[in-house]
Scaffold this active site. Structure first.
Site, PDB file in Angstrom:
ATOM      1  N   CYS A 159      42.121  38.902  58.479  1.00  0.00           N
ATOM      2  CA  CYS A 159      43.337  38.562  57.727  1.00  0.00           C
ATOM      3  C   CYS A 159      44.602  39.035  58.434  1.00  0.00           C
ATOM      4  O   CYS A 159      45.693  38.552  58.141  1.00  0.00           O
ATOM      5  CB  CYS A 159      43.272  39.162  56.331  1.00  0.00           C
ATOM      6  SG  CYS A 159      41.859  38.564  55.413  1.00  0.00           S
ATOM      7  N   HIS A 174      50.015  40.493  52.470  1.00  0.00           N
ATOM      8  CA  HIS A 174      48.811  39.663  52.546  1.00  0.00           C
ATOM      9  C   HIS A 174      48.347  39.389  51.119  1.00  0.00           C
ATOM     10  O   HIS A 174      48.319  40.288  50.283  1.00  0.00           O
ATOM     11  CB  HIS A 174      47.738  40.401  53.348  1.00  0.00           C
ATOM     12  CG  HIS A 174      46.419  39.716  53.299  1.00  0.00           C
ATOM     13  ND1 HIS A 174      46.286  38.366  53.538  1.00  0.00           N
ATOM     14  CD2 HIS A 174      45.162  40.172  53.014  1.00  0.00           C
ATOM     15  CE1 HIS A 174      45.008  38.037  53.404  1.00  0.00           C
ATOM     16  NE2 HIS A 174      44.319  39.108  53.083  1.00  0.00           N
ATOM     17  N   ASN A 192      43.208  33.814  48.693  1.00  0.00           N
ATOM     18  CA  ASN A 192      43.356  34.561  49.946  1.00  0.00           C
ATOM     19  C   ASN A 192      43.054  33.610  51.111  1.00  0.00           C
ATOM     20  O   ASN A 192      41.910  33.212  51.308  1.00  0.00           O
ATOM     21  CB  ASN A 192      42.375  35.741  49.910  1.00  0.00           C
ATOM     22  CG  ASN A 192      42.413  36.591  51.168  1.00  0.00           C
ATOM     23  OD1 ASN A 192      43.038  36.216  52.173  1.00  0.00           O
ATOM     24  ND2 ASN A 192      41.750  37.728  51.127  1.00  0.00           N
TER      25      ASN A 192
HETATM   26  O1  UT7 Z   1      41.631  39.875  52.727  1.00  0.00           O
HETATM   27  C1  UT7 Z   1      40.923  41.000  53.157  1.00  0.00           C
HETATM   28  C2  UT7 Z   1      41.012  42.088  52.215  1.00  0.00           C
HETATM   29  N1  UT7 Z   1      40.349  41.745  50.982  1.00  0.00           N
HETATM   30  C3  UT7 Z   1      40.480  42.586  49.995  1.00  0.00           C
HETATM   31  O2  UT7 Z   1      41.188  43.548  50.161  1.00  0.00           O
HETATM   32  C4  UT7 Z   1      39.719  42.342  48.715  1.00  0.00           C
HETATM   33  C5  UT7 Z   1      39.442  43.675  48.088  1.00  0.00           C
HETATM   34  N2  UT7 Z   1      38.633  43.663  46.887  1.00  0.00           N
HETATM   35  C6  UT7 Z   1      38.992  43.046  45.722  1.00  0.00           C
HETATM   36  O3  UT7 Z   1      39.968  42.339  45.647  1.00  0.00           O
HETATM   37  C7  UT7 Z   1      38.172  43.341  44.480  1.00  0.00           C
HETATM   38  O4  UT7 Z   1      37.336  44.439  44.761  1.00  0.00           O
HETATM   39  C8  UT7 Z   1      37.319  42.144  43.989  1.00  0.00           C
HETATM   40  C9  UT7 Z   1      38.217  41.105  43.374  1.00  0.00           C
HETATM   41  C10 UT7 Z   1      36.522  41.577  45.139  1.00  0.00           C
HETATM   42  C11 UT7 Z   1      36.356  42.622  42.904  1.00  0.00           C
HETATM   43  O5  UT7 Z   1      37.058  43.240  41.834  1.00  0.00           O
HETATM   44  P1  UT7 Z   1      36.586  44.655  41.272  1.00  0.00           P
HETATM   45  O6  UT7 Z   1      37.451  44.965  40.141  1.00  0.00           O
HETATM   46  O7  UT7 Z   1      36.567  45.613  42.427  1.00  0.00           O
HETATM   47  O8  UT7 Z   1      35.160  44.328  40.722  1.00  0.00           O
HETATM   48  P2  UT7 Z   1      33.766  44.993  41.128  1.00  0.00           P
HETATM   49  O9  UT7 Z   1      33.353  44.530  42.482  1.00  0.00           O
HETATM   50  O10 UT7 Z   1      33.823  46.451  40.868  1.00  0.00           O
HETATM   51  O11 UT7 Z   1      32.853  44.321  40.069  1.00  0.00           O
HETATM   52  C12 UT7 Z   1      33.020  44.567  38.661  1.00  0.00           C
HETATM   53  C13 UT7 Z   1      32.051  43.709  37.901  1.00  0.00           C
HETATM   54  C14 UT7 Z   1      30.631  43.736  38.465  1.00  0.00           C
HETATM   55  O12 UT7 Z   1      29.719  43.682  37.399  1.00  0.00           O
HETATM   56  P3  UT7 Z   1      28.981  44.990  36.874  1.00  0.00           P
HETATM   57  O13 UT7 Z   1      28.237  45.526  38.060  1.00  0.00           O
HETATM   58  O14 UT7 Z   1      30.086  45.899  36.416  1.00  0.00           O
HETATM   59  O15 UT7 Z   1      28.111  44.465  35.792  1.00  0.00           O
HETATM   60  C15 UT7 Z   1      30.551  42.467  39.241  1.00  0.00           C
HETATM   61  O16 UT7 Z   1      29.241  41.969  39.368  1.00  0.00           O
HETATM   62  O17 UT7 Z   1      32.470  42.343  37.978  1.00  0.00           O
HETATM   63  C16 UT7 Z   1      31.404  41.536  38.407  1.00  0.00           C
HETATM   64  N3  UT7 Z   1      31.921  40.419  39.151  1.00  0.00           N
HETATM   65  C17 UT7 Z   1      32.263  39.252  38.573  1.00  0.00           C
HETATM   66  N4  UT7 Z   1      32.211  38.824  37.302  1.00  0.00           N
HETATM   67  C18 UT7 Z   1      32.645  37.586  37.044  1.00  0.00           C
HETATM   68  C19 UT7 Z   1      32.183  40.340  40.480  1.00  0.00           C
HETATM   69  N5  UT7 Z   1      32.676  39.131  40.783  1.00  0.00           N
HETATM   70  C20 UT7 Z   1      32.726  38.442  39.619  1.00  0.00           C
HETATM   71  C21 UT7 Z   1      33.151  37.137  39.271  1.00  0.00           C
HETATM   72  N6  UT7 Z   1      33.093  36.753  37.991  1.00  0.00           N
HETATM   73  N7  UT7 Z   1      33.626  36.286  40.193  1.00  0.00           N
END
Ligand code: UT7
Length: 325
Positions: A112, A252, A282
């Site tokens: 990115c 970004h 993104n």
């Molecule tokens: O461009 C390069 C840099 N990129 C970034 O910097 C991205 C960085 N990361 C993020 O933006 C976030 O971490 C995400 C958007 C990818 C994820 O958000 P989060 O708040 O960190 O969620 P998480 O990974 O902690 O997941 C929370 C819950 C999980 O369920 P459990 O384990 O709590 O039951 C996931 O399985 O949300 C679930 N989950 C979803 N639920 C519905 C993950 N993706 C989804 C989804 N829809 N698409």
């Protein structure tokens, strides 16, 4: 002499993929995507459309804005992690499509951060007298490296391209500083395992979807916030400026919550940060040049204003460019 942004351009594919469309593909919801990321929809390149197909019209628009012909371009740098092919470089394809016969062309692979790395490189090429101008492009077709069964990544990314023309000029406008950083020890947090010499092309590579992007979202999120805030701080400090001097921050566009957290760390009002991730998701290396072109064309910032661009991506890579428009 200052290295100035003489023109900007962008190109987004027409096809829109909404959160409602994704609800039909994976176990997700419009509400989750909006609350956790801020993304409403993203653009997806049609089958057969590659990164240079998106980069070329963005570059043409930037050249037109700069009042330059393709034959005058001396350097083309494309930031991309979804190149047309492993080689030749996407920049060479762009050179050929534009008819920029005189240009030296190469890609920069910094995920990115590819566009910000590209600006930093081109800035130094022009400053050192190796060329008089440069076309710097961020172009991505992330839809080609997404596992469309993985809800944790497939909702985040989109396709697009943005471009700038840099050239030396007189006056106040110009790049004030560039800062780029890397930390290869975190490579396993955000990467595509297959397609290179580690996991070579085999039928298993395809069936196991090793061509697709993998991300540890949570840990990446935390490092992204700290790194982007650090990169913004170093740019301000080096130029003896504070947030009050900045007209616009172009971050970004990974996640609205990342942008909010960066603003908070810097003690800046969120309204200072330009956001278009709601419409495009993104777009990796394309996200900052697309946003910059929107800012210039919609008048959100104009000639004489200070714009601070801040990036973060796989590698990890991060950095900033401070420019007086
Ligand atoms: O461009 C390069 C840099 N990129 C970034 O910097 C991205 C960085 N990361 C993020 O933006 C976030 O971490 C995400 C958007 C990818 C994820 O958000 P989060 O708040 O960190 O969620 P998480 O990974 O902690 O997941 C929370 C819950 C999980 O369920 P459990 O384990 O709590 O039951 C996931 O399985 O949300 C679930 N989950 C979803 N639920 C519905 C993950 N993706 C989804 C989804 N829809 N698409």
């Amino acid at each position: 002499m200052k290295i100035q942004i003489a023109g900007t351009g962008r190109f987004l594919p027409e096809k829109v993929l909404t959160n409602a469309d994704l609800e039909k593909l994976v176990a997700t919801s419009n509400q989750w995507i909006i609350e956790r990321t801020g993304i409403h929809e993203r653009r997806i390149a049609a089958e057969g459309v590659c990164a240079s197909d998106l980069a070329t019209p963005a570059a043409r628009q930037a050249l037109e804005a700069a009042g330059m012909k393709p034959e005058e371009v001396e350097l083309i740098v494309v930031g991309t992690s979804t190149p047309d092919m492993n080689f030749p470089s996407t920049a060479c394809f762009v050179q050929s499509k534009l008819g920029a016969v005189k240009a030296v062309a190469f890609d920069v692979l910094a995920a990115c951060s590819g566009f910000i790395y590209g600006v930093s490189i081109a800035n130094n090429f022009i400053k050192s007298g190796q060329c008089k101008n440069a076309l710097v492009i961020g172009a991505e077709v992330y839809s080609s490296i997404i596992n469309w069964e993985d809800r944790t990544t497939c909702v985040l990314f989109g396709d697009g391209a943005g471009a700038v023309v840099l050239k030396a000029g007189e006056g106040e406008s110009g790049i004030l500083s560039t800062h780029i950083f890397s930390d290869g020890s975190k490579s396993a947090d955000l990467y595509t395992p297959g397609g290179g010499s580690v996991n070579r092309f085999t039928p298993d590579l395809v069936s196991e979807k090793k061509y697709a992007l993998c991300m540890k979202g949570n840990s990446t999120f935390k490092v992204a916030v700290k790194s982007m805030a650090d990169a913004a701080r170093v740019a301000l400090e080096q130029n003896g400026l504070t947030g009050a001097d900045i007209k616009i921050v172009i971050p970004h566009q990974a996640n609205l919550r990342i942008v909010s957290a960066v603003a908070k760390q810097l003690g800046l009002d969120e309204s200072l940060f330009y956001i278009n991730l709601d419409r495009y998701g993104n777009t990796a290396a394309a996200s900052i040049p697309i946003a910059l072109d929107e800012v210039v064309r919609n008048g959100r910032a104009g000639k004489g204003d200070l714009a601070l661009m801040v990036t973060f991506g796989g590698g990890f890579t991060w950095g900033s460019v401070l420019v007086r428009l």
